[in-house]
Design a protein around this motif. Structure first.
Motif, PDB file in Angstrom:
ATOM      1  N   SER A 160      33.129  34.756  34.552  1.00 40.98           N
ATOM      2  CA  SER A 160      34.301  35.558  34.226  1.00 40.98           C
ATOM      3  C   SER A 160      33.953  37.028  33.983  1.00 40.98           C
ATOM      4  O   SER A 160      34.689  37.927  34.414  1.00 40.98           O
ATOM      5  CB  SER A 160      34.992  34.973  32.986  1.00 40.98           C
ATOM      6  OG  SER A 160      36.168  35.682  32.694  1.00 40.98           O
ATOM      7  N   VAL A 161      32.830  37.285  33.337  1.00 39.02           N
ATOM      8  CA  VAL A 161      32.431  38.665  33.048  1.00 39.02           C
ATOM      9  C   VAL A 161      31.925  39.365  34.307  1.00 39.02           C
ATOM     10  O   VAL A 161      32.211  40.543  34.542  1.00 39.02           O
ATOM     11  CB  VAL A 161      31.336  38.678  31.957  1.00 39.02           C
ATOM     12  CG1 VAL A 161      30.826  40.101  31.724  1.00 39.02           C
ATOM     13  CG2 VAL A 161      31.882  38.096  30.658  1.00 39.02           C
ATOM     14  N   GLN A 162      31.194  38.643  35.137  1.00 39.70           N
ATOM     15  CA  GLN A 162      30.619  39.241  36.348  1.00 39.70           C
ATOM     16  C   GLN A 162      31.673  39.514  37.416  1.00 39.70           C
ATOM     17  O   GLN A 162      31.473  40.366  38.279  1.00 39.70           O
ATOM     18  CB  GLN A 162      29.526  38.328  36.919  1.00 39.70           C
ATOM     19  CG  GLN A 162      28.269  38.251  36.070  1.00 39.70           C
ATOM     20  CD  GLN A 162      28.376  37.215  34.956  1.00 39.70           C
ATOM     21  OE1 GLN A 162      29.465  36.744  34.637  1.00 39.70           O
ATOM     22  NE2 GLN A 162      27.246  36.857  34.371  1.00 39.70           N
ATOM     23  N   PHE A 163      32.780  38.768  37.404  1.00 38.11           N
ATOM     24  CA  PHE A 163      33.824  38.960  38.405  1.00 38.11           C
ATOM     25  C   PHE A 163      35.158  39.268  37.716  1.00 38.11           C
ATOM     26  O   PHE A 163      36.098  38.471  37.779  1.00 38.11           O
ATOM     27  CB  PHE A 163      33.963  37.707  39.272  1.00 38.11           C
ATOM     28  CG  PHE A 163      32.750  37.392  40.095  1.00 38.11           C
ATOM     29  CD1 PHE A 163      32.496  38.061  41.284  1.00 38.11           C
ATOM     30  CD2 PHE A 163      31.839  36.423  39.682  1.00 38.11           C
ATOM     31  CE1 PHE A 163      31.375  37.774  42.040  1.00 38.11           C
ATOM     32  CE2 PHE A 163      30.713  36.124  40.429  1.00 38.11           C
ATOM     33  CZ  PHE A 163      30.480  36.808  41.613  1.00 38.11           C
ATOM     34  N   PRO A 164      35.257  40.426  37.078  1.00 39.67           N
ATOM     35  CA  PRO A 164      36.484  40.749  36.342  1.00 39.67           C
ATOM     36  C   PRO A 164      37.709  40.874  37.236  1.00 39.67           C
ATOM     37  O   PRO A 164      38.807  40.490  36.841  1.00 39.67           O
ATOM     38  CB  PRO A 164      36.145  42.078  35.659  1.00 39.67           C
ATOM     39  CG  PRO A 164      35.056  42.672  36.496  1.00 39.67           C
ATOM     40  CD  PRO A 164      34.259  41.502  36.978  1.00 39.67           C
ATOM     41  N   LEU A 165      37.526  41.438  38.445  1.00 43.16           N
ATOM     42  CA  LEU A 165      38.661  41.587  39.352  1.00 43.16           C
ATOM     43  C   LEU A 165      39.203  40.226  39.775  1.00 43.16           C
ATOM     44  O   LEU A 165      40.425  40.012  39.791  1.00 43.16           O
ATOM     45  CB  LEU A 165      38.253  42.399  40.586  1.00 43.16           C
ATOM     46  CG  LEU A 165      39.352  42.613  41.643  1.00 43.16           C
ATOM     47  CD1 LEU A 165      40.550  43.326  41.021  1.00 43.16           C
ATOM     48  CD2 LEU A 165      38.808  43.390  42.838  1.00 43.16           C
ATOM     49  N   LEU A 166      38.298  39.322  40.106  1.00 39.79           N
ATOM     50  CA  LEU A 166      38.705  37.970  40.479  1.00 39.79           C
ATOM     51  C   LEU A 166      39.411  37.283  39.325  1.00 39.79           C
ATOM     52  O   LEU A 166      40.432  36.605  39.504  1.00 39.79           O
ATOM     53  CB  LEU A 166      37.482  37.164  40.919  1.00 39.79           C
ATOM     54  CG  LEU A 166      37.724  35.724  41.386  1.00 39.79           C
ATOM     55  CD1 LEU A 166      38.674  35.691  42.569  1.00 39.79           C
ATOM     56  CD2 LEU A 166      36.396  35.060  41.755  1.00 39.79           C
ATOM     57  N   ARG A 167      38.879  37.476  38.117  1.00 40.81           N
ATOM     58  CA  ARG A 167      39.498  36.878  36.924  1.00 40.81           C
ATOM     59  C   ARG A 167      40.921  37.414  36.733  1.00 40.81           C
ATOM     60  O   ARG A 167      41.846  36.650  36.458  1.00 40.81           O
ATOM     61  CB  ARG A 167      38.650  37.205  35.694  1.00 40.81           C
ATOM     62  CG  ARG A 167      39.184  36.621  34.384  1.00 40.81           C
ATOM     63  CD  ARG A 167      38.465  37.218  33.194  1.00 40.81           C
ATOM     64  NE  ARG A 167      38.737  38.629  33.053  1.00 40.81           N
ATOM     65  CZ  ARG A 167      37.813  39.576  32.837  1.00 40.81           C
ATOM     66  NH1 ARG A 167      36.537  39.249  32.753  1.00 40.81           N
ATOM     67  NH2 ARG A 167      38.154  40.840  32.715  1.00 40.81           N
ATOM     68  N   GLU A 168      41.089  38.720  36.921  1.00 40.13           N
ATOM     69  CA  GLU A 168      42.411  39.309  36.732  1.00 40.13           C
ATOM     70  C   GLU A 168      43.379  38.890  37.835  1.00 40.13           C
ATOM     71  O   GLU A 168      44.574  38.736  37.599  1.00 40.13           O
ATOM     72  CB  GLU A 168      42.306  40.839  36.677  1.00 40.13           C
ATOM     73  CG  GLU A 168      41.555  41.349  35.449  1.00 40.13           C
ATOM     74  CD  GLU A 168      42.103  40.768  34.152  1.00 40.13           C
ATOM     75  OE1 GLU A 168      43.339  40.756  33.980  1.00 40.13           O
ATOM     76  OE2 GLU A 168      41.297  40.305  33.318  1.00 40.13           O
ATOM     77  N   LEU A 169      42.862  38.721  39.051  1.00 43.19           N
ATOM     78  CA  LEU A 169      43.715  38.244  40.150  1.00 43.19           C
ATOM     79  C   LEU A 169      44.238  36.835  39.860  1.00 43.19           C
ATOM     80  O   LEU A 169      45.321  36.459  40.326  1.00 43.19           O
ATOM     81  CB  LEU A 169      42.936  38.250  41.468  1.00 43.19           C
ATOM     82  CG  LEU A 169      42.669  39.627  42.089  1.00 43.19           C
ATOM     83  CD1 LEU A 169      41.780  39.494  43.317  1.00 43.19           C
ATOM     84  CD2 LEU A 169      43.979  40.312  42.470  1.00 43.19           C
ATOM     85  N   MET A 170      43.464  36.081  39.103  1.00 39.90           N
ATOM     86  CA  MET A 170      43.882  34.736  38.707  1.00 39.90           C
ATOM     87  C   MET A 170      44.816  34.746  37.498  1.00 39.90           C
ATOM     88  O   MET A 170      45.304  33.704  37.073  1.00 39.90           O
ATOM     89  CB  MET A 170      42.657  33.870  38.389  1.00 39.90           C
ATOM     90  CG  MET A 170      41.756  33.592  39.567  1.00 39.90           C
ATOM     91  SD  MET A 170      42.451  32.376  40.704  1.00 39.90           S
ATOM     92  CE  MET A 170      41.293  32.529  42.080  1.00 39.90           C
TER      93      MET A 170
END
Length: 212
Positions: A160-170
């Protein structure tokens, strides 16, 4: 009286007596993808039980894999790498060989509805296993997309920390868990329907085992 030409246009195609239906690489990647997906689903249920997304709903321990949270995570990540690399190989070979376009495209909502009604009424032909009907095309395209969503939502949870954009897209970490759970549920539903279809047309299982 119908002419021979008219009959040839309406009659279902006959199954060729010889030749390969599924090449070796399709069969190997198919079974590896199936193995990885099932292992991830069973171990994922054990991981889910450790911290349920929906309070009050858990999976029976008997149908989970891993025995405990740590063991389930090990199974889950091992199957994840198999699914990712084997899935990428499957997609790459399908695209490079042109099989993806030949087998799965074109497909339209109208064709899917027509073949779905035909399947419900027992009028859908399975004479030539080389040709996928519109329902099959739609189902296989769906499962490919669903697996991609499973991997991406899993990354959003795991890193989650390494892929913040992906997390926010979800929609954030908690929503990513919901997306992951829903994608897993759809995968389980696909497996059930797929097995039912194989039971109705057992020749399709033989073709995926021996290639013809």
């Amino acid at each position: 009286m119908a002419t021979p030409h008219a009959l040839s246009e309406t009659a279902p195609p006959a199954t060729p007596k010889s030749g390969t239906i599924h090449p070796v690489w399709v069969r190997v990647t198919h079974w590896l993808n199936a193995l990885a997906a099932i292992l991830m689903m069973l171990s994922g249920w054990r991981i889910y039980d450790a911290s349920p997304v929906f309070k009050g709903f858990t999976f029976p321990t008997a149908i989970t894999l891993g025995g405990w949270l740590g063991g389930a995570l090990q199974w889950h990540f091992a199957a994840m790498w198999l699914l990712v690399f084997n899935g990428l190989l499957y997609l790459a070979l399908n695209l490079v060989s042109g099989r993806f376009i030949r087998k799965f495209l074109p497909v339209s909502p109208r064709a899917v509805l027509h073949d779905f009604i035909a399947a419900l009424t027992g009028k859908l032909s399975h004479a030539d296993l080389r040709v996928y009907n519109a329902v099959q095309k739609c189902a296989y395209l769906f499962v490919v997309c669903d697996l991609i969503v499973l991997v991406l939502s899993g990354l959003a949870i795991w890193k989650s920390v390494q892929f913040p954009l992906l997390r926010e897209l979800m929609g954030g970490y908690d929503n990513a868990r919901i997306v992951h759970f829903c994608a897993m549920s759809l995968m389980a539903a696909f497996i059930v329907v797929h097995l039912a279809m194989v039971a109705l047309v057992p020749r399709s299982l033989l073709a995926m085992l021996r290639g013809r």
